[in-house]
Design an enzyme around this catalytic site. Structure first.
Site, mmCIF file in Angstrom:
data_model
loop_
_atom_site.group_PDB
_atom_site.id
_atom_site.type_symbol
_atom_site.label_atom_id
_atom_site.label_comp_id
_atom_site.label_asym_id
_atom_site.label_seq_id
_atom_site.Cartn_x
_atom_site.Cartn_y
_atom_site.Cartn_z
ATOM 1 N N ASP A 44 17.984 -48.979 6.502
ATOM 2 C CA ASP A 44 18.485 -49.894 7.464
ATOM 3 C C ASP A 44 19.322 -50.947 7.198
ATOM 4 O OD1 ASP A 44 16.676 -48.658 9.264
ATOM 5 O OD2 ASP A 44 15.597 -50.068 9.532
ATOM 6 N N TYR A 47 22.761 -49.368 6.246
ATOM 7 C CA TYR A 47 23.093 -48.535 7.151
ATOM 8 C C TYR A 47 23.996 -49.639 7.894
ATOM 9 C CZ TYR A 47 23.367 -47.427 11.751
ATOM 10 O OH TYR A 47 24.338 -46.503 13.253
ATOM 11 N N ASP A 48 23.131 -50.999 8.056
ATOM 12 C CA ASP A 48 23.736 -52.240 8.278
ATOM 13 C C ASP A 48 24.641 -52.725 7.802
ATOM 14 O OD1 ASP A 48 21.772 -52.496 10.394
ATOM 15 O OD2 ASP A 48 20.757 -54.013 9.647
ATOM 16 N N LEU A 94 20.968 -54.331 19.686
ATOM 17 C CA LEU A 94 21.292 -55.982 19.900
ATOM 18 C C LEU A 94 21.908 -56.620 18.254
ATOM 19 C CD1 LEU A 94 17.713 -56.851 19.446
ATOM 20 C CD2 LEU A 94 18.846 -57.486 21.271
ATOM 21 N N GLU A 131 10.156 -62.752 20.040
ATOM 22 C CA GLU A 131 8.707 -61.943 20.347
ATOM 23 C C GLU A 131 9.334 -60.682 19.245
ATOM 24 O OE1 GLU A 131 11.282 -59.063 22.930
ATOM 25 O OE2 GLU A 131 10.585 -60.893 24.909
ATOM 26 N N LYS A 133 9.866 -57.607 16.555
ATOM 27 C CA LYS A 133 11.066 -56.625 17.188
ATOM 28 C C LYS A 133 10.185 -55.670 16.182
ATOM 29 C CE LYS A 133 15.726 -55.394 16.161
ATOM 30 N NZ LYS A 133 15.116 -53.974 15.308
ATOM 31 N N ASP A 135 8.980 -51.458 15.677
ATOM 32 C CA ASP A 135 9.404 -50.364 15.022
ATOM 33 C C ASP A 135 9.580 -49.336 15.232
ATOM 34 O OD1 ASP A 135 12.303 -50.474 12.817
ATOM 35 O OD2 ASP A 135 11.158 -50.915 11.119
ATOM 36 N N ARG A 154 16.473 -43.803 23.724
ATOM 37 C CA ARG A 154 16.966 -44.725 24.843
ATOM 38 C C ARG A 154 18.769 -43.625 24.325
ATOM 39 N NH1 ARG A 154 19.232 -49.238 20.841
ATOM 40 N NH2 ARG A 154 19.224 -47.538 19.458
ATOM 41 N N GLU A 191 9.250 -50.297 23.803
ATOM 42 C CA GLU A 191 9.156 -49.817 22.389
ATOM 43 C C GLU A 191 7.743 -48.971 22.297
ATOM 44 O OE1 GLU A 191 11.689 -50.457 21.204
ATOM 45 O OE2 GLU A 191 11.903 -50.101 18.635
ATOM 46 N N TYR A 243 9.036 -55.019 26.577
ATOM 47 C CA TYR A 243 9.543 -56.287 26.847
ATOM 48 C C TYR A 243 11.351 -56.226 27.591
ATOM 49 C CZ TYR A 243 12.480 -52.741 23.305
ATOM 50 O OH TYR A 243 12.845 -51.586 22.486
ATOM 51 N N LYS A 307 15.527 -64.482 23.323
ATOM 52 C CA LYS A 307 16.540 -64.038 24.355
ATOM 53 C C LYS A 307 16.586 -65.084 25.303
ATOM 54 C CE LYS A 307 14.466 -59.734 24.294
ATOM 55 N NZ LYS A 307 13.383 -58.698 24.805
ATOM 56 N N LYS A 331 16.952 -60.550 11.915
ATOM 57 C CA LYS A 331 16.243 -59.426 9.953
ATOM 58 C C LYS A 331 14.947 -60.191 9.594
ATOM 59 C CE LYS A 331 17.388 -55.199 12.124
ATOM 60 N NZ LYS A 331 18.214 -54.309 11.261
ATOM 61 N N CYS A 425 21.125 -29.589 -16.234
ATOM 62 C CA CYS A 425 19.306 -29.620 -15.036
ATOM 63 C C CYS A 425 18.473 -29.734 -15.087
ATOM 64 C CB CYS A 425 19.857 -28.972 -13.922
ATOM 65 S SG CYS A 425 19.209 -28.298 -12.552
ATOM 66 N N CYS A 428 17.243 -25.936 -13.887
ATOM 67 C CA CYS A 428 17.949 -24.753 -14.646
ATOM 68 C C CYS A 428 18.394 -24.680 -16.172
ATOM 69 C CB CYS A 428 18.646 -23.930 -13.209
ATOM 70 S SG CYS A 428 20.905 -24.804 -13.096
ATOM 71 N N CYS A 443 23.886 -30.327 -10.618
ATOM 72 C CA CYS A 443 23.911 -29.521 -11.941
ATOM 73 C C CYS A 443 25.049 -28.210 -11.709
ATOM 74 C CB CYS A 443 22.344 -29.017 -11.058
ATOM 75 S SG CYS A 443 21.871 -27.068 -11.457
ATOM 76 N N CYS A 449 20.062 -22.543 -9.414
ATOM 77 C CA CYS A 449 19.661 -23.098 -9.710
ATOM 78 C C CYS A 449 17.908 -22.898 -8.893
ATOM 79 C CB CYS A 449 19.866 -24.819 -10.166
ATOM 80 S SG CYS A 449 19.225 -25.716 -9.684
HETATM 81 S S1 IVH Z 1 15.691 -56.103 23.172
HETATM 82 C C1 IVH Z 1 18.883 -55.851 26.052
HETATM 83 N N1 IVH Z 1 13.405 -56.320 21.991
HETATM 84 O O1 IVH Z 1 15.507 -53.454 18.835
HETATM 85 C C2 IVH Z 1 18.027 -55.723 25.000
HETATM 86 N N2 IVH Z 1 14.223 -54.225 21.116
HETATM 87 O O2 IVH Z 1 18.253 -53.032 17.448
HETATM 88 C C3 IVH Z 1 17.320 -55.116 23.933
HETATM 89 N N3 IVH Z 1 13.168 -53.559 19.494
HETATM 90 O O3 IVH Z 1 16.979 -50.607 20.828
HETATM 91 C C4 IVH Z 1 16.267 -54.779 23.056
HETATM 92 N N4 IVH Z 1 11.630 -54.677 19.876
HETATM 93 O O4 IVH Z 1 14.070 -50.399 20.096
HETATM 94 C C5 IVH Z 1 14.635 -55.778 22.273
HETATM 95 N N5 IVH Z 1 10.603 -57.163 21.281
HETATM 96 C C6 IVH Z 1 11.878 -56.861 21.084
HETATM 97 C C7 IVH Z 1 12.315 -54.567 20.819
HETATM 98 C C8 IVH Z 1 13.351 -54.397 20.807
HETATM 99 C C9 IVH Z 1 12.082 -53.506 19.446
HETATM 100 C C10 IVH Z 1 14.261 -52.414 19.366
HETATM 101 C C11 IVH Z 1 15.125 -51.502 20.803
HETATM 102 C C12 IVH Z 1 15.826 -52.042 20.578
HETATM 103 C C13 IVH Z 1 16.845 -52.031 19.025
HETATM 104 C C14 IVH Z 1 17.810 -53.443 19.148
#
Ligand code: IVH
Length: 602
Positions: A44, A47-48, A94, A131, A133, A135, A154, A191, A243, A307, A331, A425, A428, A443, A449
């Protein structure tokens, strides 16, 4: 090609354009792996970093922003196999905060946006709901007059997959709402996730059955919900936390917190840790507290979400690009631990890449026992000066395999020697080389191989490629070892050439053989994009295969064009290089594949 590490400030206009195209293709590729295949290849955090770089380049060169680039798209489009659902309101993503300062900046900008209210009443507080988050994967659940009528993933945020039948089997998704006062039309979002215990148990079962295991609970949840057969989903222990709200024709409350309480009354699971905070200090305390409890929570979380509580404020704040202005994800840093690196092993992948893997003394990182970690490549080992016998810091970034972050030099044994990366390698014995500008040693053994051949064959028959049911990973290895299938071509003559041999083999009943032959027969014609994807050409994933198939139309035109493109001064190269999202690096790999006569013969 632009150096992917080159600072954004140093990019020329041309380089920035190239870099944006490359990032768009790379991010799209990883989106598909994450959202559709449930099999990410990068963490992640990596990716970020790609997204952050993309954003930084876009900010510096707004004129170069691609209309269908990563900043305007969320996730990946739905895969074939499920009916599509167009979300009545887009399902947003988000923005991320990584530091306390990022969170304070978020609150400052919210207060600034709502300036007139705060100016008018200095005693006003910016209430936020914090809240965990989770996974998992987000889903939208529709209820009409209290009855569950539709569940959707989604997808790309605009269009998702209809997973209604599967949702019906998820314990935490009520089929009938309880209590009273719910709107006639109510779309609850939240979720779907798998608890960690359930994930480990499922993986044990899969491993015992010779099936591939899931990399993490998120992938297990996504893979389980996105089953074409709901009976399989029903056997997977999934759960759901509510949520957010989608479309509705009534009121769910005047604040987010009130809505969560209502969700609870109507029969949904709402995370008991969710908390109303009067300001940013309270959210940061929540973050610290949840961080402390993270490893002991029964499910994986990768941060917390804040939020804005008041709905009227949420409406005023609205959204930018793909994320609401009224929420942010804070995060967690990756979890780390210290252990001893016993040995460095070299794995050879499907494309011949030599990947160093650290074999570790098992250690618990964030509640998970880790005994292997990636070392990425030769340069990374040299940069960190990692040696067998070293004490190292390992990190689990929520996803994929753990990484070795650094060496604890004080603990290095006196007789330690620098690690020398092999130039052959291990599978092989062919020479392994690094092309100029590449970080990966490969390789050169191609189809001779065994590591590559087996992986190529597995990829060839896999679900998104030729999808030959009955020819699993284990079969491929056995058939390869016994010289029955050495290249994809051999699959199509199995019945004619090896029927007797197959009949005598253990585990192949008459019926399963008949089914296998039938499955193979059905694959004698194949959509061009799947065919291209099946070849396992470097950097050519499903998205690129689709682009190529659409552009060239049929296999002969494509093959000839790829052969002709070897001439960089010619039209074929220019045509290939010009396909939006392909770029020079992918084009080079395509040309290289067709430059190998063996591949053309196959
Ligand atoms: S709110 C507009 N609340 O995180 C609000 N998302 O990075 C959109 N996720 O797509 C999401 N826990 O899959 C929200 N308590 C939480 C969450 C949550 C996990 C995930 C969700 C979202 C992704 C965004």
């Amino acid at each position: 090609m632009v150096d992917a590490e080159k600072p954004v400030e140093a990019l020329t206009l041309e380089e920035a354009a190239d870099e944006l195209r490359r990032l768009a293709a790379t991010i799209a590729h990883h989106d598909v792996l994450y959202h559709q295949n449930d099999a990410p290849e990068i963490s992640d955090a990596d990716y970020d970093a790609l997204r952050l770089r993309n954003k930084a380049i876009e900010q510096r060169f707004p004129e170069l922003v691609l209309t269908d680039g990563p900043s305007t798209r969320v996730g990946a489009a739905p895969s074939a196999g499920f009916a599509k659902v167009t979300h009545s309101r887009p399902m947003l993503s988000l923005d991320n905060a990584f530091t306390d300062e990022d969170v304070r900046e978020f609150c400052r900008s919210v207060r600034n946006y709502l300036k007139r209210d705060f100016d008018a009443d200095p005693a006003l507080t910016l209430d936020l709901v914090a809240e965990p988050k989770i996974d998992g994967l987000s889903c939208a659940l529709r209820y009409e007059h209290g009855r569950f009528v539709q569940g959707a993933t989604r997808g790309d945020g605009t269009t998702g997959e209809d997973v209604t039948a599967n949702c019906r089997t998820v314990a935490g998704i009520p089929l009938h709402l309880t209590g009273s006062g719910y709107p006639a039309l109510l779309e609850v979002r939240g979720e779907v996730y798998m608890a960690r215990d359930a994930f480990f148990k499922l993986n044990q079962e899969r491993s015992a059955a010779g099936e591939p295991v899931f990399a993490n609970p998120r992938n297990a949840a996504a893979g389980s919900l996105r089953q074409l057969d709901p009976a399989i989903t029903a056997k997977r222990p999934l759960a759901f936390f509510a949520y957010a709200i989608g479309e509705t024709d009534g009121s769910v409350g005047i604040t987010h917190f009130e809505m969560l309480e209502n969700f609870g009354k109507w029969g949904f699971q709402v995370n008991p840790l969710d908390q109303l905070c009067p300001d940013e200090d309270a959210t940061l305390a929540f973050y610290a507290e949840v961080g402390r409890r993270r490893a002991s929570l029964p499910y994986d979380i990768d941060g917390v979400v804040y939020k804005v509580n008041r709905f009227d404020w949420q409406r005023r704040l609205g959204m930018v690009a793909r994320a609401p202005r009224w929420a942010i994800a804070h995060k967690f840093p990756a979890e780390q631990a210290r252990t001893v690196l016993r040995e460095i092993k070299i794995q050879v992948g499907r494309t011949g890449a030599l990947t160093p893997v650290a074999e570790l003394q098992p250690v618990t990182v964030g509640g998970v026992v880790v005994s292997r970690a990636t070392l990425h490549n030769e340069d990374e080992i040299a940069r960190k000066d990692v040696r067998p016998g070293d004490t190292v810091i390992v990190q689990r970034a929520g996803d994929v395999i753990p990484q070795v972050v650094s060496v604890v030099l004080e603990a290095r044994p006196a007789d330690s020697q620098p690690y020398v990366f092999p130039d052959h390698c291990p599978e092989c014995g062919s020479l392994a080389i690094r092309e100029p500008g590449e970080v990966v040693k490969r390789c050169t053994g191609g189809l001779i191989c065994p590591a590559q051949a087996v992986e190529r064959l597995r990829h060839f028959v896999s679900r998104d490629a030729f999808d030959i049911e009955g020819l699993g990973a284990k079969h491929i290895k056995a058939l390869f070892d016994d010289h029955l299938v050495r290249s994809p071509v051999d699959i199509f003559s199995l019945q004619k050439k090896h029927h007797e041999n197959l009949r005598m083999r253990e585990g192949w009943g008459a019926l399963s053989l008949r089914n296998l032959y039938q499955a193979i027969e059905q694959r004698r014609t194949m959509a061009l994009d799947r065919f291209i994807y099946a070849l396992g050409i470097r950097q050519v994933g499903q998205a690129t295969s689709k682009l190529l198939a659409r552009h060239y139309g049929d296999v002969n035109a494509w093959r000839q064009a790829m052969i002709d493109a070897a001439d960089r001064a010619g039209d074929a190269w220019a045509d290939l290089d010009n396909i939006s999202q392909i770029g020079e690096s992918v084009a080079t790999d395509l040309v290289a594949f067709f430059a190998e006569p063996h591949n053309i013969t196959v």
